[in-house]
Design a protein around this motif. Structure first.
Motif, PDB file in Angstrom:
ATOM      1  N   LEU A 171     -22.460 -60.192  71.847  1.00  0.00           N
ATOM      2  CA  LEU A 171     -21.465 -61.673  71.389  1.00  0.00           C
ATOM      3  C   LEU A 171     -22.103 -62.620  72.512  1.00  0.00           C
ATOM      4  N   ARG A 172     -22.659 -61.950  73.837  1.00  0.00           N
ATOM      5  CA  ARG A 172     -23.232 -62.859  74.870  1.00  0.00           C
ATOM      6  C   ARG A 172     -24.075 -63.535  74.001  1.00  0.00           C
ATOM      7  N   GLN A 173     -25.043 -63.111  73.580  1.00  0.00           N
ATOM      8  CA  GLN A 173     -26.367 -63.729  72.489  1.00  0.00           C
ATOM      9  C   GLN A 173     -26.121 -64.838  72.001  1.00  0.00           C
ATOM     10  N   LEU A 182     -18.294 -55.527  64.900  1.00  0.00           N
ATOM     11  CA  LEU A 182     -18.249 -56.868  65.815  1.00  0.00           C
ATOM     12  C   LEU A 182     -17.230 -57.895  65.513  1.00  0.00           C
ATOM     13  N   ARG A 203     -22.450 -53.896  71.588  1.00  0.00           N
ATOM     14  CA  ARG A 203     -22.441 -55.837  70.869  1.00  0.00           C
ATOM     15  C   ARG A 203     -21.761 -56.068  72.226  1.00  0.00           C
ATOM     16  N   ARG A 204     -21.313 -55.731  73.190  1.00  0.00           N
ATOM     17  CA  ARG A 204     -20.178 -56.724  73.771  1.00  0.00           C
ATOM     18  C   ARG A 204     -21.751 -57.637  74.500  1.00  0.00           C
ATOM     19  N   GLN A 205     -23.326 -57.108  74.726  1.00  0.00           N
ATOM     20  CA  GLN A 205     -24.762 -57.899  74.685  1.00  0.00           C
ATOM     21  C   GLN A 205     -24.693 -58.860  73.373  1.00  0.00           C
ATOM     22  N   THR A 228     -22.715 -48.774  70.465  1.00  0.00           N
ATOM     23  CA  THR A 228     -21.680 -48.239  71.379  1.00  0.00           C
ATOM     24  C   THR A 228     -20.959 -50.318  71.879  1.00  0.00           C
ATOM     25  N   GLU A 229     -19.489 -49.616  72.784  1.00  0.00           N
ATOM     26  CA  GLU A 229     -19.121 -51.273  72.753  1.00  0.00           C
ATOM     27  C   GLU A 229     -19.780 -51.740  73.395  1.00  0.00           C
ATOM     28  N   ALA A 230     -20.299 -51.981  74.902  1.00  0.00           N
ATOM     29  CA  ALA A 230     -21.424 -52.180  75.743  1.00  0.00           C
ATOM     30  C   ALA A 230     -22.783 -53.085  75.040  1.00  0.00           C
ATOM     31  N   MET A 238     -13.941 -57.771  66.509  1.00  0.00           N
ATOM     32  CA  MET A 238     -14.115 -58.193  68.768  1.00  0.00           C
ATOM     33  C   MET A 238     -13.745 -59.130  68.411  1.00  0.00           C
ATOM     34  N   ILE A 245     -29.337 -57.920  70.408  1.00  0.00           N
ATOM     35  CA  ILE A 245     -28.767 -57.377  71.699  1.00  0.00           C
ATOM     36  C   ILE A 245     -29.956 -58.110  72.592  1.00  0.00           C
TER      37      ILE A 245
END
Ligand code: ADP
Length: 323
Positions: free
Chosen positions: A86-88, A112, A82-84, A78-80, A115, A45
């Protein structure tokens, strides 16, 4: 697939380094790039990614623990979070992720992968509570450490007519306790899957005493209702019930600290290489393990939140041999 990343997560296990090495070198052999991620999902993250070379994983196969560090990361639940993550991964151009860890870590891997990002797990936990591998990385080393402690306690126990309770790890799984009990010749084994009351243990101990046993060893799983603390309190109140003078030893984290055994190094090397081969053939959302002595992949959906059953035959064997 051109670039993958590798992390270790959750409880550390001896052999994780051998798995990191195998993942790295197998991927480099395919001409891929490899990123290491420090401190599990927390590092992912935060973007703690760094390129790995074949030399970066030199001299680690014999070390316990994990050179990448491990962490527990509530944000990844949290989904937030895991989204972070994915961005990394996207920022570094990573196409696939290998997660070396136990039950919780594989739940994160599944989340993950669901997603849309390819993740492959490597079954690694000293607790052996993970479906998808008959034996996971770290179990053999932890078992041998427990066994060494039991052998030593037996010597002092027989000199003093004592009973020793040895508490081993395993969370809600009694595998380590049962195997340590069979290999260590214990007088009784207490595991979460088959409950036994302090009164029953007291009865068994006093019978063993009357049968002329010079010492008694009981192996207790930390996750059992009658764990070491409960039994210590009971026998403090009921001093004469057992016949033996009773002492309690909790092995705790000592079990995690050893240099990995040959078995764990080989298992970790095979599973690390298998994780890369799995990604290479386009398979993901699975955990790599050994089932019936063969490499196998199991969908993470069949692994997460599942209870691994204990072998009733082995429990019966422990009961027969404890006479
Ligand atoms: P272990 O892998 O040894 O069982 P944990 O249970 O502590 O260790 O899990 C390690 C990490 O995996 C957690 O700190 C969390 O970041 C992640 N994780 C666990 N469960 C989930 C889940 N259901 N969804 C997403 N991430 C999870």
């Amino acid at each position: 697939m051109k670039t993958i990343a590798v992390l270790t997560s959750g409880g550390d296990a001896p052999g994780m380094n051998a798995a990191i090495r195998a993942v790295t070198r197998s991927a480099l052999a395919l001409g891929w790039q490899v990123y290491r991620i420090r401190h599990g999902y927390a590092g992912l993250i935060e973007g703690a990614l760094e390129a790995f070379t074949a030399r970066s994983v030199g001299g680690i196969i014999q070390q316990g623990g994990t050179v990448l560090g491990s962490a527990r990361c509530p944000a990844f639940m949290t989904e937030a979070g895991r989204r972070q993550a994915l961005r990394q991964l996207a920022q570094h151009g990573v196409d696939g992720l290998v997660v070396i860890g136990g039950n919780g870590s594989q739940a994160g891997a599944q989340a993950l992968d669901a997603m849309g990002f390819p993740v492959v797990g490597v079954a690694s936990t000293i607790d052996n509570d993970l479906v998808g591998s008959d034996v996971t990385i770290g179990v053999d080393t932890a078992l041998n450490i427990a066994l060494e402690a039991i052998d030593r306690l037996k010597i002092t126990a027989s000199s003093h007519n004592r009973a020793f309770l040895v508490e081993v790890m395993g969370r809600k799984c009694g595998y380590l306790a049962l195997m340590a009990g069979v290999a260590g010749g214990a007088e009784f084994v207490v595991i979460p899957e088959i409950e036994i009351t302090p009164e029953q243990i007291a009865r068994e101990l006093s019978e063993a005493y009357r049968r002329g046993k010079k010492h008694a060893i009981g192996v207790v799983a930390e996750g059992a209702r009658s764990n070491a603390a409960v039994l210590a309190a009971y026998f403090h109140e009921h001093k004469d019930e057992a016949g033996f003078d009773l002492r309690v030893t909790t092995l705790g984290h000592v079990q995690r600290g050893g240099a990995p055994t040959a078995y764990d190094r080989i298992l970790a090397s095979r599973l690390g290489a298998a994780a890369v081969a799995t990604l290479a053939r386009g398979e993901h959302g699975v955990v790599c393990g050994i089932i019936a002595s063969r490499l196998a992949t199991t969908p993470l959906t069949e692994v997460v939140d599942k209870q691994k059953p204990i072998s009733p035959e082995l429990f019966e064997l422990a009961r027969v041999l404890e006479q």
